[in-house]
Structure formats: structure tokens, C-alpha cells
Enzyme design. Structure first.
Site, mmCIF file in Angstrom:
data_model
loop_
_atom_site.group_PDB
_atom_site.id
_atom_site.type_symbol
_atom_site.label_atom_id
_atom_site.label_comp_id
_atom_site.label_asym_id
_atom_site.label_seq_id
_atom_site.Cartn_x
_atom_site.Cartn_y
_atom_site.Cartn_z
ATOM 1 N N CYS A 22 16.110 -1.716 17.909
ATOM 2 C CA CYS A 22 16.225 -2.731 16.858
ATOM 3 C C CYS A 22 17.444 -3.622 17.088
ATOM 4 C CB CYS A 22 16.282 -2.083 15.488
ATOM 5 S SG CYS A 22 17.499 -0.776 15.389
ATOM 6 N N GLY A 54 11.643 0.016 10.409
ATOM 7 C CA GLY A 54 10.497 -0.540 11.122
ATOM 8 C C GLY A 54 10.593 -2.047 11.141
ATOM 9 N N GLY A 72 8.196 -4.069 6.372
ATOM 10 C CA GLY A 72 9.227 -3.929 5.338
ATOM 11 C C GLY A 72 8.903 -4.763 4.100
ATOM 12 N N LYS A 124 7.520 10.627 7.298
ATOM 13 C CA LYS A 124 6.343 10.265 8.091
ATOM 14 C C LYS A 124 6.793 9.693 9.438
ATOM 15 C CE LYS A 124 3.753 6.528 8.284
ATOM 16 N NZ LYS A 124 3.567 6.524 9.747
ATOM 17 N N GLU A 177 7.989 -7.311 8.979
ATOM 18 C CA GLU A 177 6.699 -7.576 8.352
ATOM 19 C C GLU A 177 6.247 -6.395 7.478
ATOM 20 O OE1 GLU A 177 3.792 -8.377 11.352
ATOM 21 O OE2 GLU A 177 2.165 -8.116 9.896
HETATM 22 P P1 NAP Z 1 6.183 -0.906 12.147
HETATM 23 O O1 NAP Z 1 4.897 -1.395 12.641
HETATM 24 O O2 NAP Z 1 6.871 -1.640 11.084
HETATM 25 O O3 NAP Z 1 5.941 0.601 11.701
HETATM 26 C C1 NAP Z 1 6.957 1.441 11.260
HETATM 27 C C2 NAP Z 1 6.372 2.581 10.462
HETATM 28 O O4 NAP Z 1 5.772 2.084 9.259
HETATM 29 C C3 NAP Z 1 5.269 3.352 11.185
HETATM 30 O O5 NAP Z 1 5.417 4.717 10.885
HETATM 31 C C4 NAP Z 1 4.023 2.758 10.553
HETATM 32 O O6 NAP Z 1 2.886 3.559 10.693
HETATM 33 C C5 NAP Z 1 4.455 2.587 9.122
HETATM 34 N N1 NAP Z 1 3.657 1.649 8.316
HETATM 35 C C6 NAP Z 1 2.942 0.585 8.737
HETATM 36 N N2 NAP Z 1 2.337 -0.023 7.683
HETATM 37 C C7 NAP Z 1 2.678 0.671 6.569
HETATM 38 C C8 NAP Z 1 2.374 0.536 5.185
HETATM 39 N N3 NAP Z 1 1.599 -0.434 4.719
HETATM 40 N N4 NAP Z 1 2.887 1.433 4.311
HETATM 41 C C9 NAP Z 1 3.692 2.436 4.767
HETATM 42 N N5 NAP Z 1 3.997 2.616 6.064
HETATM 43 C C10 NAP Z 1 3.511 1.748 6.971
HETATM 44 O O7 NAP Z 1 7.246 -0.811 13.314
HETATM 45 P P2 NAP Z 1 7.048 -0.254 14.760
HETATM 46 O O8 NAP Z 1 6.244 -1.234 15.535
HETATM 47 O O9 NAP Z 1 6.617 1.152 14.722
HETATM 48 O O10 NAP Z 1 8.578 -0.249 15.255
HETATM 49 C C11 NAP Z 1 9.214 -1.355 15.739
HETATM 50 C C12 NAP Z 1 9.996 -2.099 14.663
HETATM 51 O O11 NAP Z 1 10.951 -1.273 14.048
HETATM 52 C C13 NAP Z 1 10.785 -3.262 15.216
HETATM 53 O O12 NAP Z 1 10.570 -4.399 14.429
HETATM 54 C C14 NAP Z 1 12.224 -2.827 15.101
HETATM 55 O O13 NAP Z 1 13.157 -3.837 14.991
HETATM 56 C C15 NAP Z 1 12.197 -1.966 13.929
HETATM 57 N N6 NAP Z 1 13.312 -1.029 13.983
HETATM 58 C C16 NAP Z 1 14.364 -1.217 13.141
HETATM 59 C C17 NAP Z 1 15.438 -0.353 13.180
HETATM 60 C C18 NAP Z 1 16.620 -0.505 12.278
HETATM 61 O O14 NAP Z 1 17.339 0.458 12.093
HETATM 62 N N7 NAP Z 1 16.869 -1.634 11.691
HETATM 63 C C19 NAP Z 1 15.434 0.700 14.075
HETATM 64 C C20 NAP Z 1 14.352 0.841 14.925
HETATM 65 C C21 NAP Z 1 13.280 -0.022 14.844
HETATM 66 P P3 NAP Z 1 1.696 2.986 11.677
HETATM 67 O O15 NAP Z 1 2.307 2.912 13.027
HETATM 68 O O16 NAP Z 1 0.603 3.984 11.579
HETATM 69 O O17 NAP Z 1 1.300 1.642 11.165
#
Ligand code: NAP
Ligand code: MG
Length: 502
Positions: A288, A232, A237, A179, A235
Site C-alpha cells: 500500500c 484494502g 473502503g 476475514k 473503492e
Molecule cells: P480489496 O479488493 O479492497 O479487498 C480487500 C478485502 O476486502 C478482501 O478481503 C475482500 O474480499 C474484501 N471485500 C471486498 N468487497 C467487500 C465488501 N463489499 N464487503 C466486505 N468486504 C469486502 O483489496 P485487495 O485487492 O485485496 O488489496 C489491495 C488493496 O489494498 C490496495 O488498494 C492497497 O493499497 C490496499 N492496501 C492498503 C493498506 C493500508 O494499510 N493502507 C495495506 C495493504 C493494502 P474479496 O477479495 O473476496 O473481494
């Protein structure tokens, strides 16, 4: 059909509901195209196709060396379409062309090629010690696919992260449903075309852009999914960990960070200044591993800041596709509002705004989501901008007196994803040993490779991805014990249950 359809069971298709959304170019605010919006019923169909493909072993049953040939073909397919993919990535996500070519599309190909190298190693069972007592046995470990994987990714490295998840899952013989984030679905759909052309069998990979609530939740709760790999925010996670608990799924979480870059007093200053700027302002800080905290020794503080401020002016902010631009927009209006909100908080809590701190608006930029590279000084550890992940071009500069204090400050975080040390290698390696993060870069930054494991300490995640170690997380280890002594009288433990025949 939508410009960017779903890919389920080998077919490009609209969502069952017929719903679509627009994906936006964050440099201009213009639409890049319509996207089919996957709902829970589409997710369920993709999972069913993945399950069926796994059970009949159309992919899992191949030898690793045969899977490798297909993965290598995917790598070639990405290379052949690199220019087209990079331009699309730049438009859809706001990545500069340099990032889109080098990190995103280049990275995607590199991952497939490297996983193709690793896959054949999984064919050979690993020997375990031969056991003599209490009876001789031959023992070995097979690395088998986990089954059906669900992968959920954010919007900052769209095609690269799609490639991470898919290449690892496929190398190990799994089926996978991906996804993409709703903001940046475009290149994942193109990747589906390349996977199909390279010979990945139908159903083994499905790609379904759609919202987290509903669609994402179906992926993390459906009993036919064996493993969830999520990248992602911390929160989300946490939510996913809870949701996946109902069916005890295998879980990999790559979450947020608040990474510190420590400058030692023997650092090469030209290198460290540019490195620190790259560490935070690469992709407008939407990374990230962004080095969002800069720890400077008292003795260098003023000199370093002066150099930093002189160099930050050389960063060229502008539309992602424009020649010469080195920093593009934030991904969305929402992210722009979040980042400007944090800048306000930084000012209110008493940090000194040394540079930037504003949205950039003029004829060329006002329709996009641009923020000036921003540097706060006099930041103290309890301030919000020193603690929370901003995911924008905002650097928090802190000072330290000695190396012990630098290490303590760096480790004073709920996160533990990455860190950087700028200084002479031997001293920097001492510091590296004391930093509680999954990756430490010494005199480098942001260099992820398919050859090395990556992941977080503390609340930055669970498990590792990449490298052979990361690939193994897409496998279940199976111990096989082969008894070598067939004589009943030597199987003394049988007697615990069933008496010997007289
Ligand atoms: P996010 O809000 O956590 O969303 C990530 C993904 O999860 C999106 O596809 C989102 O879809 C989905 N999602 C949200 N709620 C969900 C649920 N209840 N069940 C299943 N899936 C769900 O993160 P973001 O704002 O897109 O990205 C930024 C974050 O990613 C930052 O915190 C960053 O640190 C982190 N990140 C970490 C890494 C790493 O490798 N450690 C790499 C890159 C980014 P929707 O958008 O439709 O909610
Ligand atoms: Mg977009």
C-alpha cells in the site's frame, strides 16, 4: 475437513455450506491446499460467538496485564513456528522468503510483543482536571474495549495484517472476527492454532476466510459488530463506509496509496537509488505504501536514471522459495492482468518505457505470475500511471525544477498514505512538513512499526492503527464524573427541574 478450515468459537470446522476453494502458489500456479469458504451464515455464527464472549467478559474482564501475558505467549508461539509459517506464507502469497521471514512472520511476532507492552497502560484510568465550579468533581477517563470488532484484510501481508488487527483488538479487550483475503488464507489459520495454545478463550477470536460480497458484507452490516477495521482498496473502503453506516459502526480504514519519493539534489545517490528501487519493487510493488512515483530534480535526472537502470538489473526475479530471489510473483492471474493493463496504458498515454514492461516467461517462470521491474520516464501528472494505484512493479518517474514544484507534484494526488524524501536531514525535514501524507520516511522507506501510528490523509483512509495512538482506536473513551459535594443546597441546577423541598 479442508486443509485450511474456519476457526469459529474455538473449533476448527468446515463452512456450513461445505464449500471449499483452492489457494494457489503464485510462483507455480499449483494448489497449496483446500480452504473452507466461509459464507454469511458462518460469519453470523462467528459474530454471535464473539458477542457472547464479550458479554460474559471472559476476555474483556481481564486486566490489561493478564491480557498482556497471553499476547506475549502468542508472540513466543509465532517465534517457535517461524520457519514453518514463513515457508507457508511464501508459498501461499508469493512473498520471497526474506520478506516472509522478516516482514511477515517477524512482524507478526513484533506486533503481539509490542501490544503486550501497551496493554497494561489501559488498566490505569487517565486523570482529567478536577473541577471546582459550578461544583467540585473528580473526573477521569477509562479506556474500555469497543466490543466486537470485524477485521477485513487484503492479500499482500497476510499473517502480518492478521497479527496487526488481532493483537490490537485483543490488547484492548475486544473480541474479533477476522476475514483474510480468499487468495491468502493459509497462515491466518495457523495463527488460530497459536492463539488457542496461548490461551485466548474460545469465541474471542474467529478466523473465517471467505469472499467479500456476502461474507464480508455480513461482517460490516451485522448489528452485533461494533467496529470495523478494514485494510484494502479505496473503492471497497467506500462501500464499507456506506454499509457500516446503517448501524453507525466505529470505523478504521487503511486504504490505497500513490506514494511519491522525492529525491533532493543533495541526496546520497547510492542510498537514494537503492532506496527508490526498494520503495517500489519490494514485494513486486504490491504494497500500500509502494513509492510508485519518483520525483527527480532536473539537475540529477539523467545521472540518477542511469544509476537506477544499472541497479534494477541486479534484482533477481523468480519463485518465492528459490534461494537468491529478491522479487517474487504477483499474487494472482487477475493482478497480473491488471498490472499488464496499466503498462499498456502508460505506453499509450506517451510515457517512455525505460525498463521492463513485460511478463517474464521461461521454463522456470511461465506457470507463475511474474512481471519484470518496470520503469517509465517522462511521466506527467495527468497520466493514469501517475494517478492510479497499480499495485505492481511499475515506477513512474517525474522531473521537477525546484522544491516547491516537487512538493506540489507529490501532493497532487487523491491519496495521502505515505511518502519518502531522500536528502540531507534538515532540508528533507522541511519537505516532510509540507507533504500531506500519514507517514513520511526520510532516508528510509516502508518501515512500519507497532510503536508508531500509521494511516492515511485524504482518500487513503480514516483513523490510525499501530502505536499506542492506534491501539486507542480499539477503545471507547469513557468519562466518569464523580460529584464531590453531596449537599442538596449546592446542587443549584436541580432547581431547573425540581423545586427545592420546603
Ligand atoms: P480489496 O479488493 O479492497 O479487498 C480487500 C478485502 O476486502 C478482501 O478481503 C475482500 O474480499 C474484501 N471485500 C471486498 N468487497 C467487500 C465488501 N463489499 N464487503 C466486505 N468486504 C469486502 O483489496 P485487495 O485487492 O485485496 O488489496 C489491495 C488493496 O489494498 C490496495 O488498494 C492497497 O493499497 C490496499 N492496501 C492498503 C493498506 C493500508 O494499510 N493502507 C495495506 C495493504 C493494502 P474479496 O477479495 O473476496 O473481494
Ligand atoms: Mg494463495
Amino acid at each position: 475437513m479442508a486443509d485450511f478450515p474456519l476457526f469459529i468459537d474455538g473449533q476448527f470446522t468446515d463452512a456450513a455450506s461445505g464449500e471449499t476453494s483452492q489457494t494457489i502458489d503464485p510462483s507455480t500456479g499449483e494448489s497449496v491446499g483446500t480452504v473452507a469458504k466461509a459464507g454469511p451464515e458462518d460469519a453470523a455464527r462467528a459474530i454471535a460467538a464473539a458477542r457472547a464472549s464479550f458479554e460474559d467478559r471472559r476476555w474483556a474482564g481481564k486486566r490489561g496485564s493478564d491480557r498482556a501475558a497471553v499476547l506475549a505467549a502468542v508472540g513466543r508461539g509465532i517465534r517457535a513456528r517461524a520457519a514453518e509459517l514463513a515457508e507457508l506464507e511464501a508459498r501461499d502469497s508469493g512473498a520471497t522468503l526474506a520478506k516472509a521471514k522478516g516482514a511477515d512472520v517477524g512482524g507478526a511476532g513484533f506486533w503481539f510483543r509490542t501490544m503486550a507492552e501497551f496493554a497494561p497502560r489501559l488498566d490505569e484510568p487517565e486523570p482529567l482536571p478536577l473541577t471546582i465550579a459550578p461544583g467540585p468533581s473528580h473526573n477521569y477517563l477509562r479506556r474500555e474495549p469497543v466490543g466486537v470488532c470485524a477485521a477485513i484484510i487484503p492479500w499482500n501481508f497476510p499473517i502480518q495484517m492478521a497479527a496487526w488487527k488481532i493483537s490490537m483488538a485483543l490488547a484492548a479487550g475486544n473480541s474479533i472476527v477476522l476475514k483474510p483475503a480468499p487468495e491468502t488464507p493459509a497462515t491466518a489459520v495457523k495463527l488460530a492454532e497459536i492463539l488457542q495454545e496461548a490461551g485466548v478463550p474460545d469465541g474471542v477470536v474467529s478466523i473465517i476466510p471467505g469472499p467479500g460480497p456476502g461474507t464480508g458484507e455480513e461482517l460490516v452490516t451485522n448489528p452485533d459488530v461494533d467496529k470495523v477495521s478494514f485494510t484494502g482498496s479505496t473503492e471497497v473502503g467506500r462501500q464499507i463506509m456506506r454499509l457500516a453506516a446503517s448501524t453507525v459502526k466505529n470505523l478504521t480504514l487503511e486504504l490505497g496509496g500513490k506514494s511519491a519519493q522525492v529525491v533532493l539534489d543533495d541526496a546520497d545517490l547510492d542510498l537514494a537509488v537503492d532506496g527508490a528501487l526498494y520503495g517500489i519493487f519490494f514485494h513486486s510493488g504490491q504494497v500500500c505504501t509502494a513509492g510508485s512515483r519518483l520525483l527527480l530534480p532536473e539537475s540529477l535526472h539523467d545521472d540518477f536514471l542511469e544509476r537506477l537502470q544499472a541497479r534494477v538489473g541486479d534484482i533477481v526475479v523468480g519463485p518465492a522459495l528459490e534461494k537468491g530471489v529478491t522479487m517474487g510473483p504477483l499474487v494472482s492471474q487477475k493482478q497480473l492482468d491488471t498490472v499488464l493493463g496499466y503498462i499498456d496504458v502508460g505506453k499509450k498515454e506517451g510515457a517512455t518505457l525505460a525498463t521492463g514492461g513485460v511478463r517474464l516467461e521461461n521454463d522456470r517462470l511461465s506457470r507463475g505470475f511474474f512481471v519484470a521491474p518496470t520503469i517509465f520516464t517522462d511521466v506527467t501528472p495527468e497520466m493514469t500511471i501517475a494517478r492510479e494505484e497499480i499495485f505492481g512493479p511499475v515506477l513512474a518517474v517525474q522531473r521537477y525544477r525546484d522544491v516547491d514544484e516537487a512538493v506540489a507534484l507529490a501532493n497532487d494526488s487523491d491519496y495521502g498514505l505515505a511518502s519518502g524524501v531522500w536528502g540531507s536531514p534538515a532540508r528533507a525535514m522541511d519537505v516532510a512538513a509540507r507533504l500531506r501524507t500519514g507517514t513520511v520516511w526520510v532516508n528510509d522507506y516502508h518501515l512500519l512499526s507497532p510503536k508508531y501510528p500509521f494511516g492515511g490523509f485524504k482518500q487513503s483512509g480514516v483513523g490510525r492503527e499501530h502505536g499506542y495512538l492506534g491501539l486507542l482506536e480499539y477503545t471507547e473513551p469513557k468519562h466518569v464524573h464523580v460529584g464531590l459535594d453531596a449537599r442538596r443546597e449546592n446542587k443549584r441546577w436541580f432547581d431547573m427541574t425540581i423545586p427545592r423541598q420546603r
